[in-house]
Design a protein around this motif. Sequence first.
Motif, PDB file in Angstrom:
ATOM      1  N   LEU A 160     -15.261  -6.200   3.651  1.00 53.17           N
ATOM      2  CA  LEU A 160     -14.382  -7.366   3.704  1.00 53.17           C
ATOM      3  C   LEU A 160     -13.570  -7.492   2.419  1.00 53.17           C
ATOM      4  O   LEU A 160     -12.350  -7.694   2.465  1.00 53.17           O
ATOM      5  CB  LEU A 160     -15.185  -8.642   3.942  1.00 53.17           C
ATOM      6  CG  LEU A 160     -14.369  -9.936   3.950  1.00 53.17           C
ATOM      7  CD1 LEU A 160     -13.376  -9.945   5.101  1.00 53.17           C
ATOM      8  CD2 LEU A 160     -15.299 -11.136   4.019  1.00 53.17           C
ATOM      9  N   VAL A 161     -14.224  -7.350   1.279  1.00 54.27           N
ATOM     10  CA  VAL A 161     -13.525  -7.451  -0.005  1.00 54.27           C
ATOM     11  C   VAL A 161     -12.469  -6.350  -0.125  1.00 54.27           C
ATOM     12  O   VAL A 161     -11.329  -6.597  -0.518  1.00 54.27           O
ATOM     13  CB  VAL A 161     -14.527  -7.395  -1.189  1.00 54.27           C
ATOM     14  CG1 VAL A 161     -13.809  -7.231  -2.516  1.00 54.27           C
ATOM     15  CG2 VAL A 161     -15.394  -8.642  -1.195  1.00 54.27           C
TER      16      VAL A 161
ATOM     17  N   LYS B 159      -6.744  -4.729   0.149  1.00 54.89           N
ATOM     18  CA  LYS B 159      -5.686  -3.898   0.735  1.00 54.89           C
ATOM     19  C   LYS B 159      -4.632  -4.764   1.422  1.00 54.89           C
ATOM     20  O   LYS B 159      -3.430  -4.527   1.289  1.00 54.89           O
ATOM     21  CB  LYS B 159      -6.272  -2.907   1.743  1.00 54.89           C
ATOM     22  CG  LYS B 159      -7.026  -1.771   1.118  1.00 54.89           C
ATOM     23  CD  LYS B 159      -7.593  -0.856   2.199  1.00 54.89           C
ATOM     24  CE  LYS B 159      -8.382   0.283   1.585  1.00 54.89           C
ATOM     25  NZ  LYS B 159      -8.993   1.144   2.620  1.00 54.89           N
ATOM     26  N   ASP B 160      -5.094  -5.758   2.184  1.00 57.46           N
ATOM     27  CA  ASP B 160      -4.156  -6.621   2.906  1.00 57.46           C
ATOM     28  C   ASP B 160      -3.272  -7.398   1.943  1.00 57.46           C
ATOM     29  O   ASP B 160      -2.062  -7.497   2.142  1.00 57.46           O
ATOM     30  CB  ASP B 160      -4.915  -7.577   3.827  1.00 57.46           C
ATOM     31  CG  ASP B 160      -3.987  -8.344   4.749  1.00 57.46           C
ATOM     32  OD1 ASP B 160      -3.132  -7.710   5.415  1.00 57.46           O
ATOM     33  OD2 ASP B 160      -4.115  -9.576   4.830  1.00 57.46           O
ATOM     34  N   SER B 161      -3.852  -7.927   0.884  1.00 61.36           N
ATOM     35  CA  SER B 161      -3.063  -8.714  -0.066  1.00 61.36           C
ATOM     36  C   SER B 161      -2.061  -7.856  -0.836  1.00 61.36           C
ATOM     37  O   SER B 161      -1.045  -8.350  -1.309  1.00 61.36           O
ATOM     38  CB  SER B 161      -3.979  -9.463  -1.036  1.00 61.36           C
ATOM     39  OG  SER B 161      -4.693  -8.569  -1.855  1.00 61.36           O
TER      40      SER B 161
ATOM     41  N   ALA C  55      -1.169  -2.821   1.664  1.00 65.23           N
ATOM     42  CA  ALA C  55      -1.552  -1.427   1.928  1.00 65.23           C
ATOM     43  C   ALA C  55      -1.955  -1.255   3.393  1.00 65.23           C
ATOM     44  O   ALA C  55      -2.279  -2.218   4.084  1.00 65.23           O
ATOM     45  CB  ALA C  55      -2.709  -1.021   1.022  1.00 65.23           C
ATOM     46  N   ASP C  56      -1.942  -0.015   3.841  1.00 67.49           N
ATOM     47  CA  ASP C  56      -2.401   0.306   5.183  1.00 67.49           C
ATOM     48  C   ASP C  56      -3.905   0.078   5.282  1.00 67.49           C
ATOM     49  O   ASP C  56      -4.634   0.214   4.298  1.00 67.49           O
ATOM     50  CB  ASP C  56      -2.091   1.762   5.529  1.00 67.49           C
ATOM     51  CG  ASP C  56      -0.599   2.011   5.709  1.00 67.49           C
ATOM     52  OD1 ASP C  56       0.164   1.030   5.813  1.00 67.49           O
ATOM     53  OD2 ASP C  56      -0.205   3.189   5.747  1.00 67.49           O
ATOM     54  N   ILE C  57      -4.353  -0.238   6.503  1.00 62.19           N
ATOM     55  CA  ILE C  57      -5.766  -0.509   6.749  1.00 62.19           C
ATOM     56  C   ILE C  57      -6.239   0.361   7.900  1.00 62.19           C
ATOM     57  O   ILE C  57      -5.597   0.434   8.949  1.00 62.19           O
ATOM     58  CB  ILE C  57      -5.993  -2.006   7.047  1.00 62.19           C
ATOM     59  CG1 ILE C  57      -5.690  -2.814   5.782  1.00 62.19           C
ATOM     60  CG2 ILE C  57      -7.394  -2.263   7.559  1.00 62.19           C
ATOM     61  CD1 ILE C  57      -5.799  -4.310   5.928  1.00 62.19           C
TER      62      ILE C  57
ATOM     63  N   ARG D  65       0.959  -1.302   9.648  1.00 62.57           N
ATOM     64  CA  ARG D  65      -0.006  -1.019   8.584  1.00 62.57           C
ATOM     65  C   ARG D  65      -1.390  -0.648   9.101  1.00 62.57           C
ATOM     66  O   ARG D  65      -2.315  -0.463   8.321  1.00 62.57           O
ATOM     67  CB  ARG D  65      -0.135  -2.235   7.659  1.00 62.57           C
ATOM     68  CG  ARG D  65       1.154  -2.550   6.942  1.00 62.57           C
ATOM     69  CD  ARG D  65       1.032  -3.562   5.822  1.00 62.57           C
ATOM     70  NE  ARG D  65       0.383  -4.801   6.220  1.00 62.57           N
ATOM     71  CZ  ARG D  65      -0.694  -5.297   5.594  1.00 62.57           C
ATOM     72  NH1 ARG D  65      -1.220  -4.685   4.561  1.00 62.57           N
ATOM     73  NH2 ARG D  65      -1.213  -6.431   5.991  1.00 62.57           N
ATOM     74  N   LEU D  66      -1.561  -0.512  10.423  1.00 67.67           N
ATOM     75  CA  LEU D  66      -2.851  -0.122  10.962  1.00 67.67           C
ATOM     76  C   LEU D  66      -2.896   1.383  11.150  1.00 67.67           C
ATOM     77  O   LEU D  66      -2.077   1.956  11.850  1.00 67.67           O
ATOM     78  CB  LEU D  66      -3.105  -0.807  12.307  1.00 67.67           C
ATOM     79  CG  LEU D  66      -4.477  -0.557  12.915  1.00 67.67           C
ATOM     80  CD1 LEU D  66      -5.576  -1.207  12.059  1.00 67.67           C
ATOM     81  CD2 LEU D  66      -4.542  -1.100  14.334  1.00 67.67           C
TER      82      LEU D  66
END
Length: 87
Positions: A13-14, A19-21, A24-26, A84-85
């Motif tokens: 989660l962290v 990455k989201d903030s 970046a791609d996830i 970004r997925l």
Amino acid sequence: MQNIVKVLADTLLVDLFQKDSQGADISKNEFDVMMEAYKKDHENKIDNSDQLTSEQKVKLKSFYNNAADSIKEYCKERLRIEGRLVE
């Protein structure tokens, strides 16, 4: 074992939040593993409760899993829309 699942979920989660903030791609797989770990952690907590009947346990697990699956699909769709997925 239960603590390992929770630590894994929290760590992912962290990492995913970071990455989201940053935009970046996830990875879909990483996201799915995190969500499944939280579902398993919740299931373990419910199973270990002495204050709930079997019927209540089944109902609570079902509600939680349905909510988690909806959130998971919403987040993945948002990431797809943003491109970004990583599938």
